[in-house]
Design an enzyme around this catalytic site. Structure first.
Site, PDB file in Angstrom:
ATOM      1  N   GLN A 152       0.877  -1.109  -0.265  1.00  0.00           N
ATOM      2  CA  GLN A 152       0.031   0.019   0.114  1.00  0.00           C
ATOM      3  C   GLN A 152       0.798   1.089  -0.143  1.00  0.00           C
ATOM      4  OE1 GLN A 152      -2.340   1.620   3.248  1.00  0.00           O
ATOM      5  NE2 GLN A 152      -4.178   1.196   2.088  1.00  0.00           N
TER       6      GLN A 152
ATOM      7  N   CYS B 291      -6.227   7.428   5.094  1.00  0.00           N
ATOM      8  CA  CYS B 291      -5.629   7.801   6.136  1.00  0.00           C
ATOM      9  C   CYS B 291      -5.974   9.492   6.629  1.00  0.00           C
ATOM     10  CB  CYS B 291      -4.015   7.383   6.021  1.00  0.00           C
ATOM     11  SG  CYS B 291      -3.403   8.135   7.879  1.00  0.00           S
TER      12      CYS B 291
ATOM     13  N   LYS C  82      -8.077   1.993  -1.223  1.00  0.00           N
ATOM     14  CA  LYS C  82      -8.836   2.024   0.052  1.00  0.00           C
ATOM     15  C   LYS C  82      -9.186   3.480   0.439  1.00  0.00           C
ATOM     16  CE  LYS C  82      -8.891   0.538   5.034  1.00  0.00           C
ATOM     17  NZ  LYS C  82      -8.869   1.656   5.920  1.00  0.00           N
TER      18      LYS C  82
ATOM     19  N   HIS D 293     -13.913   2.526   4.125  1.00  0.00           N
ATOM     20  CA  HIS D 293     -14.122   2.740   5.470  1.00  0.00           C
ATOM     21  C   HIS D 293     -15.230   3.551   5.659  1.00  0.00           C
ATOM     22  CE1 HIS D 293     -12.728   2.655   9.685  1.00  0.00           C
ATOM     23  NE2 HIS D 293     -13.340   3.985   9.559  1.00  0.00           N
TER      24      HIS D 293
ATOM     25  N   ASN E  30     -15.243  -1.859   5.563  1.00  0.00           N
ATOM     26  CA  ASN E  30     -14.323  -1.884   6.571  1.00  0.00           C
ATOM     27  C   ASN E  30     -14.990  -0.835   7.713  1.00  0.00           C
ATOM     28  OD1 ASN E  30     -11.417   0.253   7.352  1.00  0.00           O
ATOM     29  ND2 ASN E  30     -11.806  -1.840   7.908  1.00  0.00           N
ATOM     30  N   GLY E  31     -14.708  -1.169   8.942  1.00  0.00           N
ATOM     31  CA  GLY E  31     -14.960  -0.359   9.919  1.00  0.00           C
ATOM     32  C   GLY E  31     -16.061  -0.946  11.012  1.00  0.00           C
ATOM     33  N   ASP E  32     -15.313  -1.146  12.103  1.00  0.00           N
ATOM     34  CA  ASP E  32     -16.282  -1.783  13.256  1.00  0.00           C
ATOM     35  C   ASP E  32     -16.427  -3.039  13.224  1.00  0.00           C
ATOM     36  OD1 ASP E  32     -16.227   0.816  14.364  1.00  0.00           O
ATOM     37  OD2 ASP E  32     -18.453   1.297  13.765  1.00  0.00           O
TER      38      ASP E  32
ATOM     39  N   GLY F 121      -9.414  -4.635  10.969  1.00  0.00           N
ATOM     40  CA  GLY F 121      -8.310  -4.074  11.467  1.00  0.00           C
ATOM     41  C   GLY F 121      -7.885  -4.264  13.026  1.00  0.00           C
ATOM     42  N   ARG F 122      -8.620  -3.289  13.683  1.00  0.00           N
ATOM     43  CA  ARG F 122      -8.243  -3.259  15.233  1.00  0.00           C
ATOM     44  C   ARG F 122      -8.557  -4.565  15.902  1.00  0.00           C
ATOM     45  NH1 ARG F 122     -10.869   2.631  16.481  1.00  0.00           N
ATOM     46  NH2 ARG F 122     -12.037   1.749  14.632  1.00  0.00           N
TER      47      ARG F 122
END
Length: 329
Positions: A72, A102, A141, A171, A204-206, A228-229
């Site tokens: 990336q 980002c 992304k 995201h 993407n997200g949560d 991700g997290r």
């Protein structure tokens, strides 16, 4: 199956998000073991790569056991991004990904990452330059938009597809939101259901549980999800999502021995890739996550971060297995 040109992914693939200072080869190794279908390097500064900065060059390292793997890139200059795509191609990844998502100041304030969401013509020009600079598939992304008044990702998706990207990850937040609030997947679903869109769309997200991953798959129709997290210190999230998607049943949480085995693998890969000093030091951020919820986790973490001796770290991990601590939360 889901295809990104010649890259064949399973139905409903699970992607590991590129996370700065997290998604390095040691971390990717444990996530691949845990079931990640497609992974990305940490984002690489195009300016740093052109200057041959050591940190940027090291991030180009990809290994066969990671495949398929994408490099990336982020940057603010169209010509530089094209040149970096050529350099990155020589490193042998399976695809090139562009970061237009980002939100952090040191990236966005330099006109890179999510900042391009305020200059769509430049985003399109930059994407076209990257596509032309490599024979590999190019993916992107991004986010919903810069803020609530400029949620332009539907237009972005069409225009980037038109200049040659072969998959898009969105995201579900704006740049202004950073990582706060709840991710909004409605626009992601609208992109996927747009008859003009032919490329795979990943959300993407949560995504922090198997139930949510499958619920969002069914509700929004996305081709796959990026995690991700939730994968930090918990690479089993990938296998848990796959099992729940296939059976509707939840897997039992990882055993103490599985947690230690994954942590040990991460540690050994860290030593191998970063060297003994940096490998020990940079691994410290991960112990709390691997042993989160275990009885006595704080004392184990304290002992692990207080030593620089790899042999002692391995011995402490052996002690954790022998102690058989119970999961308390």
């Amino acid at each position: 199956m889901v295809h990104i040109r010649n890259i064949a992914l399973p139905d409903f693939p699970l992607l590991l998000a590129p996370m700065e200072d997290v998604s390095d080869p040691p971390f990717r190794a444990v996530c691949k073991e845990g079931g990640a279908d497609l992974m990305y390097t940490e984002f690489i500064s195009s300016e740093g790569l052109i200057r041959a900065a050591a940190k940027s060059r090291q991030k180009l390292d990809v290994f066969d056991y990671e495949r398929p793997i994408g490099i990336q890139l982020f940057g603010s200059d169209v010509e530089t991004m094209g040149e970096c795509a050529r350099i990155s191609t020589e490193a042998g990844p399976d695809l090139i990904d562009i970061n237009y998502g980002c939100p952090v100041k040191q990236v966005a304030c330099r006109g890179a990452g999510a900042a391009l969401l305020r200059d769509i013509p430049k985003m399109v020009e930059m994407t076209s330059a990257v596509v032309k600079a490599t024979h590999l598939p190019v993916t992107v992304k991004t986010r919903l938009g810069w803020d609530d008044s400029t949620k332009n990702v539907e237009d972005v998706a069409e225009r980037l597809q038109d200049v040659g990207i072969e998959a898009l990850t969105v995201h579900g937040r704006t740049r202004v939101q950073m990582y706060k609030g709840e991710a909004d997947w409605d626009l992601i679903g609208r992109i996927k259901n747009n008859p003009r869109i032919k490329i795979p769309i990943f959300g993407n997200g949560d995504i922090d549980s198997p139930q949510k991953a499958v619920e969002y798959k069914n509700r929004y129709g996305v081709d796959g999800v990026m995690i991700g997290r939730a994968a930090i210190g918990y690479p089993w999230i990938f296998r848990e999502v796959k099992h729940f998607n296939a059976t509707g049943e939840l897997l039992a949480p990882p055993t103490v021995e599985e947690r230690v085995q994954a942590c040990r693998m991460h540690f050994e890969k860290s030593l191998e890739w970063k060297g003994p000093r940096a490998g020990v030091f940079e691994m410290r951020r991960h112990y709390a996550q691997y042993f989160r919820g275990l009885e006595g986790a704080r004392q184990w973490r304290t002992r692990l971060v207080d030593t620089n001796d790899p042999a002692e770290i391995h011995a402490i991990m052996d002690e954790i297995i022998a102690a058989e601590p119970v999961l308390v939360g």
